[in-house]
Scaffold this motif. Sequence first.
Motif, mmCIF file in Angstrom:
data_model
loop_
_atom_site.group_PDB
_atom_site.id
_atom_site.type_symbol
_atom_site.label_atom_id
_atom_site.label_comp_id
_atom_site.label_asym_id
_atom_site.label_seq_id
_atom_site.Cartn_x
_atom_site.Cartn_y
_atom_site.Cartn_z
ATOM 1 N N UNK A 34 1.060 -1.332 0.068
ATOM 2 C CA UNK A 34 0.187 -0.119 -0.107
ATOM 3 C C UNK A 34 0.881 1.382 0.005
ATOM 4 N N UNK A 35 0.385 2.309 -0.365
ATOM 5 C CA UNK A 35 0.931 3.576 -0.232
ATOM 6 C C UNK A 35 0.653 4.286 1.154
ATOM 7 N N UNK A 36 1.879 4.752 1.738
ATOM 8 C CA UNK A 36 1.985 5.161 2.915
ATOM 9 C C UNK A 36 2.097 6.983 3.225
ATOM 10 N N UNK A 37 1.363 7.606 3.897
ATOM 11 C CA UNK A 37 1.364 8.770 3.971
ATOM 12 C C UNK A 37 1.751 9.110 5.706
ATOM 13 N N UNK A 38 2.754 9.679 6.124
ATOM 14 C CA UNK A 38 3.098 9.858 7.265
ATOM 15 C C UNK A 38 3.259 11.464 7.737
ATOM 16 N N UNK A 39 2.515 11.688 8.705
ATOM 17 C CA UNK A 39 2.410 13.341 9.096
ATOM 18 C C UNK A 39 2.780 13.529 10.523
ATOM 19 N N UNK A 40 3.702 14.395 10.913
ATOM 20 C CA UNK A 40 4.234 14.479 12.086
ATOM 21 C C UNK A 40 4.565 16.003 12.314
ATOM 22 N N UNK A 41 4.496 16.525 13.526
ATOM 23 C CA UNK A 41 4.975 17.755 13.959
ATOM 24 C C UNK A 41 6.256 17.526 14.748
ATOM 25 N N UNK A 42 6.686 16.600 15.352
ATOM 26 C CA UNK A 42 7.618 16.511 16.216
ATOM 27 C C UNK A 42 8.713 15.611 15.488
ATOM 28 N N UNK A 43 8.657 14.625 14.801
ATOM 29 C CA UNK A 43 9.673 13.739 14.307
ATOM 30 C C UNK A 43 9.411 13.814 12.905
ATOM 31 N N UNK A 44 10.794 13.563 12.259
ATOM 32 C CA UNK A 44 10.757 13.929 11.014
ATOM 33 C C UNK A 44 10.170 12.391 10.196
ATOM 34 N N UNK A 45 9.281 12.562 9.101
ATOM 35 C CA UNK A 45 8.714 11.380 8.812
ATOM 36 C C UNK A 45 9.572 10.344 8.305
ATOM 37 N N UNK A 46 10.780 10.773 7.701
ATOM 38 C CA UNK A 46 11.510 9.987 7.263
ATOM 39 C C UNK A 46 12.209 8.995 8.037
ATOM 40 N N UNK A 47 12.496 9.494 9.544
ATOM 41 C CA UNK A 47 13.373 8.809 10.515
ATOM 42 C C UNK A 47 12.097 7.823 10.966
ATOM 43 N N UNK A 48 10.835 8.044 11.171
ATOM 44 C CA UNK A 48 9.838 7.171 11.407
ATOM 45 C C UNK A 48 9.549 6.151 10.737
ATOM 46 N N UNK A 49 9.893 6.501 9.069
ATOM 47 C CA UNK A 49 9.642 5.388 8.200
ATOM 48 C C UNK A 49 11.088 4.563 8.251
ATOM 49 N N UNK A 50 12.171 4.898 8.413
ATOM 50 C CA UNK A 50 13.460 4.094 8.579
ATOM 51 C C UNK A 50 13.407 2.990 9.894
ATOM 52 N N UNK A 51 12.566 3.257 10.791
ATOM 53 C CA UNK A 51 12.381 2.768 12.297
ATOM 54 C C UNK A 51 11.323 1.639 12.148
ATOM 55 N N UNK A 52 10.714 1.396 10.963
ATOM 56 C CA UNK A 52 9.675 0.609 10.894
ATOM 57 C C UNK A 52 10.158 -1.079 11.239
ATOM 58 N N UNK A 53 9.506 -1.815 12.194
ATOM 59 C CA UNK A 53 10.079 -3.113 12.429
ATOM 60 C C UNK A 53 10.038 -3.876 11.121
ATOM 61 N N UNK A 54 10.956 -4.851 11.280
ATOM 62 C CA UNK A 54 11.354 -5.745 10.131
ATOM 63 C C UNK A 54 10.180 -6.857 10.221
ATOM 64 N N UNK A 55 9.580 -7.536 9.032
ATOM 65 C CA UNK A 55 8.912 -8.519 9.474
ATOM 66 C C UNK A 55 9.453 -9.985 9.721
ATOM 67 N N UNK A 56 8.997 -10.735 10.276
ATOM 68 C CA UNK A 56 9.193 -12.178 10.703
ATOM 69 C C UNK A 56 9.150 -12.876 9.372
ATOM 70 N N UNK A 57 10.051 -13.868 9.068
ATOM 71 C CA UNK A 57 9.905 -14.754 7.938
ATOM 72 C C UNK A 57 8.937 -15.728 8.109
ATOM 73 N N UNK A 58 8.645 -16.308 7.185
ATOM 74 C CA UNK A 58 7.670 -17.705 7.174
ATOM 75 C C UNK A 58 8.237 -18.828 7.779
ATOM 76 N N UNK A 59 9.449 -18.848 7.681
ATOM 77 C CA UNK A 59 10.230 -19.823 8.327
ATOM 78 C C UNK A 59 10.148 -20.017 9.909
ATOM 79 N N UNK A 60 10.405 -18.752 10.409
ATOM 80 C CA UNK A 60 10.564 -18.746 11.760
ATOM 81 C C UNK A 60 8.831 -19.012 12.182
ATOM 82 N N UNK A 61 8.157 -18.308 11.679
ATOM 83 C CA UNK A 61 6.583 -18.421 12.067
ATOM 84 C C UNK A 61 6.324 -20.264 12.116
#
Length: 348
Positions: A34-61
């Motif tokens: 999906x397309x993502x729109x990030x809005x913030x008044x305190x944190x830079x949206x690019x920094x929020x985008x870089x800190x997104x959690x990594x997905x778990x692989x299917x093998x681990x699940x």
Amino acid sequence: MEERGLISAEEDDYGTYSNLLLKYFLAEGVISGHEVFIASASNIPHSIFKDLPAPLTDEIAKQDDTSKLMESPGSAEDTMKIAWRYQNLPKLESVSLPSARFGHYYDISKTMSPDMLQSAKTHSFYLPNIIPLGGTYDSSSEMPCDYLQLLQSIQSVIHQQGFDGSNPQQKGQKNILRIGIQSLASVLWGDDICARERPHNLHSLTRFLYALRGLLRSSLSVCVITMPTHLIKNKAIIARVRNLSDTVVGLESFIGSERESNPLYKDYHGLFLVHKIPRLNSLISDASDTKDLAFKLKRKMFSIERLHLPPDLSDTVSRSSKQDLAGSTKLLSSGCGSAAAGKKHLDF
């Protein structure tokens, strides 16, 4: 989550867990394409985008599901140590893996790889970098300049990318816009509802939510807003926000409260409160099984579970006190005859 819905997440006191919940929502959009729109008044949206959690692989699940099956009491290799006569009877239920999973699982100890982030199409709104409207803005308006610029930015993305049907998307390639707004209504957005009980623009936030909900209803968009409602002085504004939202959840953290040291809540980090659930295109909403939910932050996952309190085990005996037990011991030592003649009697 429902399409064309407005979800409000009431922040915890320090905003730690609400920001993590927002990152989960944005990460699900990246993984789903999906397309993502990030809005913030305190944190830079690019920094929020870089800190997104990594997905778990299917093998681990799959490994986790397999280990759960091996540890389940219904496996064929388990032997019954109690009531051995029922060991060879046929089993009524068998444990099976679910055929499909809802959503994805994420590892909060890691961040998404640069390849995943580059493949996502993102839009951002960082308030300190936005040029004020200046002479084109009517200061007598009931909506602050910051809210108006945010609304115009969202409307522009929805119109240009064809989410409202003005620029029809290709057949088979329809997409959804996920909008994440961080700490809306805080003082950084130019609103004073968190500073005064009688703010200057009493209806500024509700006017913005009215307009935003109209955009979501007429487009393929979904929005999650985190809001510091514990700082809002006028409680009537909180009631209006909940009324305008399709889904309202709250995060009550145990940090700094009495429940943090309470042994009843030692397995959890806070309560997950469900104030409102969606009822789009229906007269009544679907009632959930339980609203007693709690969350805990594990080493790799943010988990929301049903609240299970441990049994109330106390050091006292329910039928008699320690003095009664001491008296009963003396009666037992003197023999059954004296016990029958005494004031105390034995329970069999």
